[in-house]
Design an enzyme around this catalytic site. Structure first.
Site, short mmCIF file in Angstrom:
data_model
loop_
_atom_site.label_atom_id
_atom_site.label_comp_id
_atom_site.label_asym_id
_atom_site.label_seq_id
_atom_site.Cartn_x
_atom_site.Cartn_y
_atom_site.Cartn_z
N CYS A 88 0.66 -1.35 -0.17
CA CYS A 88 0.14 -0.17 0.02
C CYS A 88 0.96 1.13 -0.05
O CYS A 88 0.75 2.27 -1.13
CB CYS A 88 -1.04 -0.20 1.31
N GLU A 95 4.13 1.42 2.08
CA GLU A 95 5.47 1.08 3.03
C GLU A 95 6.70 1.28 2.06
O GLU A 95 7.00 0.64 1.23
CB GLU A 95 5.16 -0.31 3.74
#
Length: 841
Positions: free
Chosen positions: A438, A440
């Site tokens: 997502c 990171e």
């Protein structure tokens, strides 16, 4: 900086044919991998686990059915059915057996499954009882951590049921030397070992497992070379015949050897990407800086005149389609949290090199073009932004955003690079970061980040404050006192911090238990051979072989807690308009809405357990009677009116997301209640915990497990996503919302933050709309925000898509840190996206 072109490249007719074929049918669960890994494990009982893993991987690649689909130029499929999935019983299987008869009809991510397949999986699963990572992890967990999971304080289900994934490997090394080169490195390390070395047993078996795994991948590619030759001999279409001959030639060379040209590099990349997801069920296997490691092959071919820009784009488009072919089946609860069949394969363009120079190039633009052509959720395209980013590159990215696909996501080098340095990365490594899953950040080829390690619901510890640590009749938190006796806000806020710290310690215990279980039962030699320093250290990434080791669970509900705690401070302690007793009662009654069916059910369950514990006989009729009683309970007209007054007063209190410094800096302090305690903990791989603030899409199902909160949110409705303001509460426009979010401390949240905004399509119309949009991103990033992502779609379109899904089969929206086809999402998640504030300039 390399020169690049921004002109559009025409879309090949081949691409739409591939997309149409991919989505012609519902995804299917297949059993081949489960059967093959079970066969291998039965034959290798008593051998070292790393050896068993390598032999199982080889057995799968030598025997799993393969297919080359019509029109494909890049080959390699994990299933015969398009978008099908294999199963991974070594991690967990019981949830799937329990859902075999419902998986085709569930609301989130349904899969078809044949009766024969069900029978084959049940037969294979018999072997795995007591042998899975999930069972071992449970045995390692503290009882109080298990209880916290059962009471939905947090959920580590991502790695509890599945592989880990969440990594970017050294694709560039495979492109340069092939797996023969990696095998040579492993053999050199092995030759340097002595039988008297203290780590000889572990290191020698690991290196042998690497060599065996790499050889299996070469054999797998050779199977495709032979299949392509056979198909070429059988086809009468001269164009397809020649395509198949080239495919055969490519697969006979790569990934065994280094790539000689861009086409070979594309095919070699794909085999790595696909087979990492055959070895393990971990998702978020992220291609990372594709535009950087692929560019030398593109540039060489362009300069030699051996490839056209159009054919290079077609090859990239084919890869983009293939990324959507990979799939996995999750348990029903996890499917709600990861809705949209997403594998979170993040691919990022632009940014700096290790010397701090901008490296945007032609492939950076072509990555954006590929997402325009394919118009599918994968890859999760991202772009890096800094003060040296070319303006026209960002305008091209904005053009993609304007299509409504929810891509790309935008990331701020000026925040992420120092945030990673703060976690111990060198400046050179931090400058070369990419994004995983997502949102990171990590350094590719050196990191085992364990991103997405758990979802932590920051609203639940506040519920424990009001209940003095109790939940459904059990002590789940710690006693922090009677809230009605707390004389100051500081006393109340301290109680929240104590509940948070206790729950965080339990989360750490659960994550570390799962971490140990993966190291013991599912080390991954193929993955590890492409991560430094596993070969040198002689151990897998699961055992701590990576250079950088982190664990990154994410918290969410920031806006709810900021708004709720601010309202308590204002209404209860400062203005004294509401007593704590009244507020506690209003929350219990869900304000003026009264008890819903879920609350009544929870109360019924609690009373039933108490009655059983007291030795009383209870049955279905007892439960039915209790439920009926609770559903009929009302607080009385006067109290209901008072609860509505309290809710109205809460609505009037200033909210996060409106450029109000007092509220925004208070939200910063609330975020610290999660991010600061977490970072003091260590993981079993010798690394540290680091916080993320993003929900994937779990803010919807986990909000459904959370009671009413003091920000005015009603029980069992979604909580706020990521660091975004609560839906509908940011009423002063996109710049004000962005300013508020930028006041959080993004530097400490080095596992990533997620900021969603939704725009009406008219806001981005014309060149002027694009310029304003890019200026918004630049402005937010100048204020040190970390990440932004956007939906550009009007509310009416989404409502119509709910009612007439057949008309919107290709409507892609941004969910959380990923995009998905809107019609594949659960109704509750669709509603959450519709509820987001619609902005304009």
């Amino acid at each position: 900086m390399e020169k690049f072109q921004t002109s559009d490249i025409p879309k090949s007719p081949r691409i739409q044919k591939l997309v149409d074929a991919l989505y012609e049918h519902m995804p299917v669960i297949e059993s081949a991998r489960a059967k093959l890994i079970t066969e291998s494990y039965k034959e290798t009982e008593g051998e070292p686990i790393i050896t068993r893993r390598a032999k199982a991987f080889a057995h799968i690649l030598h025997n799993i059915p393969i297919i080359i689909r019509d029109n494909e130029l890049i080959v390699g499929s994990s299933t015969i059915a398009p978008r099908g999935c294999q199963t991974f019983p070594e991690f967990s299987y019981e949830w799937l057996e329990a859902e075999l008869d419902t998986v085709a009809t569930r609301t989130a991510d349904p899969f078809e499954i044949a009766e024969e397949t069900k029978a084959e999986l049940k037969e294979a699963d018999k072997y795995w009882k007591g042998k899975t990572t999930s069972e071992l992890a449970t045995s390692y967990m503290a009882p109080e951590a298990i209880k916290a999971i059962e009471h939905n304080i947090f959920t580590p289900g991502n790695y509890f049921y599945n592989g880990v994934g969440h990594v970017t490997v050294k694709y560039w090394e495979v492109l340069e030397t092939g797996f023969e080169g990696i095998m040579e490195k492993a053999q050199k390390e092995l030759d340097g070992c002595s039988v008297g070395d203290g780590n000889y047993a572990r290191k020698s078996h690991f290196l042998e497992a690497v060599i065996l795994s790499c050889k299996a991948v070469i054999d797998y590619a050779d199977r495709y070379a032979k299949l392509a030759q056979e198909m070429a001999a059988q086809t009468s279409d001269p164009v397809r015949k020649q395509e198949l001959f080239v495919i055969a030639e490519n697969c006979s060379r790569v990934p065994a050897k280094g790539a000689q040209n861009f086409y070979e590099a594309c095919q070699s990349f794909w085999f790595v990407q696909q087979l990492l997801q055959m070895e393990s069920s971990g998702h978020s296997i992220s291609p990372g800086r594709f535009d950087q490691y692929m560019y030398p092959y593109y540039k060489k071919d362009m300069e030699a005149g051996t490839i056209t820009r159009e054919f290079a784009q077609e090859l990239m488009d084919c890869i983009w389609v293939k990324l959507n072919d990979l799939n996995k089946c999750r348990d029903a609860a996890s499917a709600e949290g990861f809705a949209g069949y997403s594998l979170f394969q993040n691919l990022i363009a632009g940014g700096q090199n290790k010397e701090g120079e901008d490296v945007t190039n032609d492939l950076s633009i072509m990555c954006i073009q590929a997402s325009m052509h394919v118009h599918l959720p994968a890859p999760s395209l991202s772009v890096r932004v800094w003060n040296g980013s070319p303006h026209e590159f960002l305008i091209k990215a904005a053009e993609l955003t304007r299509t409504g696909i929810g891509l790309p996501a935008y990331y701020n080098d000026e925040v992420i690079i120092p945030a990673l340095q703060n976690r111990g990365l060198s400046l050179e490594d931090a400058r070369e970061y990419n994004i995983i899953g997502c949102v990171e950040p990590q350094k590719a080829g050196k990191t085992e980040g364990w991103h997405d390690a758990a979802f932590f619901n920051m609203c639940r510890p506040l519920e424990l404050v009001f209940s003095n640590g109790m939940d459904k009749g059990e002590m789940v938190g710690i006693p922090t006192g009677d809230v009605t006796q707390m004389k100051t806000f500081d006393e109340f806020f301290d109680a929240y911090k104590k509940q948070m710290e206790y729950c965080i310690s339990l989360l750490v215990n659960a994550d570390n238990a799962i971490d140990v279980a993966h190291a013991e039962r599912c080390p991954l030699p193929f993955l590890s051979c492409m991560i430094d320093d596993c070969l040198k250290e002689g151990k897998s990434v699961q055992e701590g072989g990576a250079v950088y080791n982190f664990t990154g669970p994410q918290g969410f509900g920031i806006a709810n807690m900021a708004d709720g705690l601010f309202a308590i401070r204002k209404l209860v302690y400062e203005d004294k308009k509401v007593s704590m007793k009244e507020l506690k009662e209003a929350l219990a009654w869900n304000y003026d809405k009264g008890l819903d069916a879920q609350s009544a059910g929870d109360m019924t369950e609690m009373i039933m357990k108490a009655m059983q514990k007291a030795g009383r006989n209870v049955d279905a009729s007892t439960a039915e009677g209790l439920l009926k009683t609770f559903m009929g309970m009302k607080p009385g007209e006067q109290k209901t009116q008072r609860f509505k007054e309290i809710h109205d007063m809460i609505d009037e209190v200033p909210k996060f997301g409106n450029d109000i410094p007092e509220v925004d800096y208070f939200a910063r302090e609330v975020a610290y209640t999660y991010s600061k305690p977490l970072q003091k903990y260590n993981n079993p791989r010798g690394g540290k915990f680091q916080a993320g603030l993003y929900p994937v899409s779990a803010n919807v199902p986990l909000g459904g497990q959370t009671g009413a909160t003091p920000d005015g949110r009603y029980a069992h409705t979604p909580v706020a996503d990521g660091v975004s303001p609560s839906a509908g509460k940011d009423v002063k426009g996109p710049t004000a919302a962005a300013t508020s979010v930028s006041r959080l401390d993004h530097f400490i949240v080095s596992n990533g933050t997620l900021f969603n905004q939704k725009f009406h399509p008219s806001a981005l119309s014309g060149r002027e709309g694009l310029e304003k949009f890019v200026a918004l991103i630049r402005g937010y990033f100048d204020q040190k925000g970390m990440h932004m992502q956007f939906n550009v779609v009007d509310r009416q379109t989404l409502l119509d898509a709910q009612e007439h899904p057949e008309k919107y089969k290709h409507l892609v929206v941004r969910v959380a840190g990923y995009s998905a086809l809107f019609t594949t999402l659960s109704r509750s998640l669709q509603d959450d996206i519709i509820r987001r504030t619609e902005q304009g300039f």
